[in-house]
Structures are given as structure tokens and as C-alpha cells.
Design a protein around this motif. Structure first.
Motif, PDB file in Angstrom:
ATOM      1  N   ASN A  43       4.972  16.148  -4.730  1.00 36.59           N
ATOM      2  CA  ASN A  43       3.859  16.586  -5.570  1.00 36.59           C
ATOM      3  C   ASN A  43       4.224  16.382  -7.042  1.00 36.59           C
ATOM      4  O   ASN A  43       5.314  16.773  -7.468  1.00 36.59           O
ATOM      5  N   VAL A  82       3.637  10.010  -2.749  1.00 35.64           N
ATOM      6  CA  VAL A  82       3.480  10.916  -3.892  1.00 35.64           C
ATOM      7  C   VAL A  82       2.010  11.299  -4.034  1.00 35.64           C
ATOM      8  O   VAL A  82       1.109  10.554  -3.627  1.00 35.64           O
ATOM      9  N   ARG A  83       1.803  12.461  -4.630  1.00 41.01           N
ATOM     10  CA  ARG A  83       0.444  12.962  -4.804  1.00 41.01           C
ATOM     11  C   ARG A  83       0.336  13.673  -6.146  1.00 41.01           C
ATOM     12  O   ARG A  83       1.196  14.492  -6.486  1.00 41.01           O
ATOM     13  N   ARG A 132      -0.677  16.477  -8.195  1.00 37.09           N
ATOM     14  CA  ARG A 132      -1.060  17.848  -7.886  1.00 37.09           C
ATOM     15  C   ARG A 132      -1.589  18.593  -9.102  1.00 37.09           C
ATOM     16  O   ARG A 132      -2.402  19.519  -8.975  1.00 37.09           O
ATOM     17  N   CYS A 156      -7.154  17.709  -8.685  1.00 35.83           N
ATOM     18  CA  CYS A 156      -5.855  18.383  -8.803  1.00 35.83           C
ATOM     19  C   CYS A 156      -6.001  19.660  -9.634  1.00 35.83           C
ATOM     20  O   CYS A 156      -7.063  19.935 -10.198  1.00 35.83           O
ATOM     21  N   ASP A 188       5.403  26.516 -10.774  1.00 36.54           N
ATOM     22  CA  ASP A 188       4.858  26.174  -9.459  1.00 36.54           C
ATOM     23  C   ASP A 188       5.945  25.459  -8.651  1.00 36.54           C
ATOM     24  O   ASP A 188       6.292  24.302  -8.922  1.00 36.54           O
ATOM     25  N   ARG A 222       5.845  24.213  -5.847  1.00 36.30           N
ATOM     26  CA  ARG A 222       5.356  23.109  -5.012  1.00 36.30           C
ATOM     27  C   ARG A 222       5.408  21.780  -5.750  1.00 36.30           C
ATOM     28  O   ARG A 222       5.297  20.727  -5.130  1.00 36.30           O
ATOM     29  N   ILE A 223       5.564  21.823  -7.066  1.00 39.37           N
ATOM     30  CA  ILE A 223       5.618  20.584  -7.857  1.00 39.37           C
ATOM     31  C   ILE A 223       7.054  20.080  -7.890  1.00 39.37           C
ATOM     32  O   ILE A 223       7.975  20.795  -8.289  1.00 39.37           O
ATOM     33  N   ASP A 224       7.217  18.820  -7.493  1.00 41.75           N
ATOM     34  CA  ASP A 224       8.552  18.227  -7.382  1.00 41.75           C
ATOM     35  C   ASP A 224       8.926  17.378  -8.588  1.00 41.75           C
ATOM     36  O   ASP A 224      10.110  17.276  -8.932  1.00 41.75           O
ATOM     37  N   LYS A 246      12.871  20.131 -11.605  1.00 43.56           N
ATOM     38  CA  LYS A 246      11.962  19.024 -11.341  1.00 43.56           C
ATOM     39  C   LYS A 246      12.627  17.670 -11.627  1.00 43.56           C
ATOM     40  O   LYS A 246      13.522  17.568 -12.467  1.00 43.56           O
TER      41      LYS A 246
END
Length: 340
Positions: free
Chosen positions: A5, A28-29, A31, A50, A62, A64-66, A89
């Protein structure tokens, strides 16, 4: 590795290249999008499907964000890179990573202690013509390097510097022509030649004098590691954004990049080696299509750290050192030696 993400910080002109590249990068997305302009940012985030934040520090919370892409004004890069690395990150930043080599040193300290990967966007290295030049040099096809010259003639005026208020100021842009546009040309020159040992240069403000406090024109003579010399000229005072003109003179042949086509020239023939394609996403024709490949190579390195394919902070620092040296040389009118 599961899908990653991604968040983009900064919704200015360059973010479109990053968003388009992410769409064509498997695994990849997008987000989240971050921008201080709530109305514009929220509208774009809605279009992209997003999340939206006005404060990047909130986004960094967050888990969930990579990975984070930094597409903000220059003076914000250093702190955002450091904070994103501290949050665990991966970070892909537009150039320059900082306004000075002192900034780079602080970022290096943070990157050494971080678990995330840091990459810097020098997208022109990934243009087909750049890759072809590298192959020609590595194969010995043109023989010993005798010299190199590059000329970048673009156009920037009041409508470019006035919006946003950060361009054209040392405190927020760190310079102008050299650190913003021509740094890519300098990066290619030192990359192709294997480094620069010393240089002497001049910068000045000509047509934009009074509008900006920084430079719109620059020239320099470079001495490369192998002893050959390079001639560099750049300006944003031309009538249009012309394609980079670059020539590499070897003992057996000459490589010439003109109008986005790379030719190998000898006394007997002229052979077309490669052509740069126009951008496939949100980009300008004279940029080439390297952004997408630079971003894809960054994520390839995340997936396979044993085979790095991205431009690291240390690589980026070499080209930033050239920019700093030209500024310094212009001030003292002397040759500047560089450590490679």
C-alpha cells in the motif's frame, strides 16, 4: 511478498507521473494522497479511490501503508524522508533529497537506522537512450572516452515561478536551474563517465533577473575520473523545452543524442541505436518515460534487496555534489575538487 500500500505526499504536477507509474506496477496500490490543499487533494483522492490526509504525519501513523512517495517542494524533502523512514516506511523521493549535502548527511544517518528502503528519482537513467549509452560504453564499442558535452535549453518564466511561491528562492528551492532541471543532465554525465574529479563552473541570472533570486543559466567544465573532460551548458531562457543534446566522443566512435534519438557515428556510417518514447502517463514529452521504470525498479529492489535496481541516496548524493560544487566554483571563480 504481499501487495504494498502506497501513499503520495504532494498533489502538484509531478504526482501524476507517480500515480500513473503505480497503476502499471504489479503488486502495489495507491492507498492515500496527502496535500495541504484540502479541496484539491480531496477531489483527487476521490477520483483515485484512496484515502486523503492534509497532514503527512497523520498518514504515517497508518500501519497499513508500506511505502511513501514524496512529491513536495524541495525544502520539505529532508524532514519528510526522515519522518517516513522513522515510521518504518519505504520511501521514494523526487530529487533532490535535501537542499544541501548537509541535508543528505542527516538523511543518510536516518536511512542507516531504518528498515525501509530509500530511493531517489533520477528517472532519466531509465530512458532507452540512457540505457543504450551505458551498454555501448560497457562493451567498449566506442573505445576510450575522449570527451563529453551536454546542452539543456528549456523555458521557464513568471507563470512557472509565481504559483506556490517556493520556486526561485534559495531557502525553499535551494537554487533553480541547476538543482531542479539540469541536475538530471549532470547526473547522466557523471554516471556515464564513472565520476567527476573536479570542475569549474559559472551560474547567473539573466532573463529572470529580478524575478528570481536564483539562477537561470549555468556552464561548467568537468574533469572525469578517467581524465577526459566534459562541457556542460544549461539555461531556462530558451523559447521552448528542447530535447537534451548530448555527445560522447570516443576513440572509435561518437554517440550523439539529438531530438530523443541516439546515434552511433563513425567515419563510415551512422547507426540509430535507441529512441526515447513519450510518457505513457501524466508527463511532458521532454521528460521521456523514465519515471515509470524508475518507480518499477524501486519496487523490484524492495522485493529482491540482493539485486538493487534503484538509485540510492549515495548515488543521488554524487550528482547533488556536482550542483553544490558548481555553485561554489561560481562564487570563488576556482576549480573545485570532488571526492568520489
Amino acid at each position: 511478498m504481499d501487495g504494498l500500500n502506497v501513499a503520495i505526499i504532494g498533489a502538484g504536477a509531478i504526482h501524476g507521473c507517480h500515480r500513473a507509474a503505480l497503476q502499471h506496477t504489479p503488486g502495489v496500490r495507491l492507498r492515500a494522497l496527502v496535500d495541504i490543499d484540502a479541496e484539491k487533494g480531496a477531489a483527487l483522492a476521490h477520483r483515485y479511490g484512496c484515502c486523503f490526509y492534509t497532514d503527512y504525519r497523520e498518514m504515517l501513523l497508518d500501519t497499513r501503508i508500506d511505502a511513501v512517495h514524496i512529491c513536495t517542494p524541495h525544502h520539505l524533502h529532508r524532514e519528510m524522508i526522515i519522518q517516513a523512514l522513522a515510521a518504518g516506511k519505504h520511501v521514494f523521493s523526487e530529487k533532490p533529497p535535501g537542499l544541501s549535502l548537509a541535508d543528505v548527511a542527516l538523511i543518510r544517518e536516518a536511512a542507516t537506522a531504518a528498515r525501509g528502503l530509500l530511493g531517489v528519482c533520477f528517472q532519466n537513467r531509465y530512458n532507452p537512450t540512457s540505457q543504450a549509452i551505458l551498454r555501448q560504453l560497457a562493451s567498449g564499442a566506442i573505445g576510450t572516452l575522449r570527451g563529453m558535452k551536454a546542452s539543456l535549453t528549456w523555458s521557464r518564466g513568471e507563470n512557472y515561478y509565481t504559483p506556490g511561491g517556493w520556486r526561485g528562492r534559495f531557502a525553499t528551492e535551494g537554487g533553480s536551474l541547476l538543482i531542479n532541471q539540469a541536475i538530471h543532465t549532470l547526473d547522466l554525465m557523471q554516471w556515464f563517465a564513472g565520476g567527476v574529479t573536479r570542475l569549474k563552473g559559472v551560474v547567473d541570472s539573466t532573463l529572470l533577473h529580478g524575478l528570481i533570486e536564483t539562477e537561470d543559466s549555468a556552464m561548467a567544465t568537468l574533469e572525469f575520473t578517467g581524465g577526459a573532460h566534459g562541457v556542460f551548458h544549461a539555461t531556462t531562457c530558451y523559447s521552448r523545452d528542447a530535447a537534451l543534446a548530448l555527445e560522447i566522443d570516443g576513440e572509435k566512435a561518437c554517440l550523439r543524442l539529438e531530438e530523443n534519438q541516439l546515434w552511433r557515428i563513425t567515419d563510415k556510417d551512422r547507426l540509430l541505436l535507441a529512441t526515447d518514447r513519450p510518457p505513457s502517463g501524466d508527463g511532458k514529452g521532454y521528460w521521456g518515460d523514465g519515471h515509470g521504470r524508475a518507480i518499477q525498479q524501486f519496487y523490484a529492489t524492495i522485493r529482491d534487496p540482493a539485486h538493487p535496481a534503484h538509485v540510492s541516496l549515495d548515488e543521488a548524493a554524487r550528482s547533488q555534489a556536482l550542483v553544490d560544487a558548481i555553485y561554489r566554483s561560481s562564487q570563488i571563480r576556482q576549480w573545485i575538487s570532488l571526492a568520489n
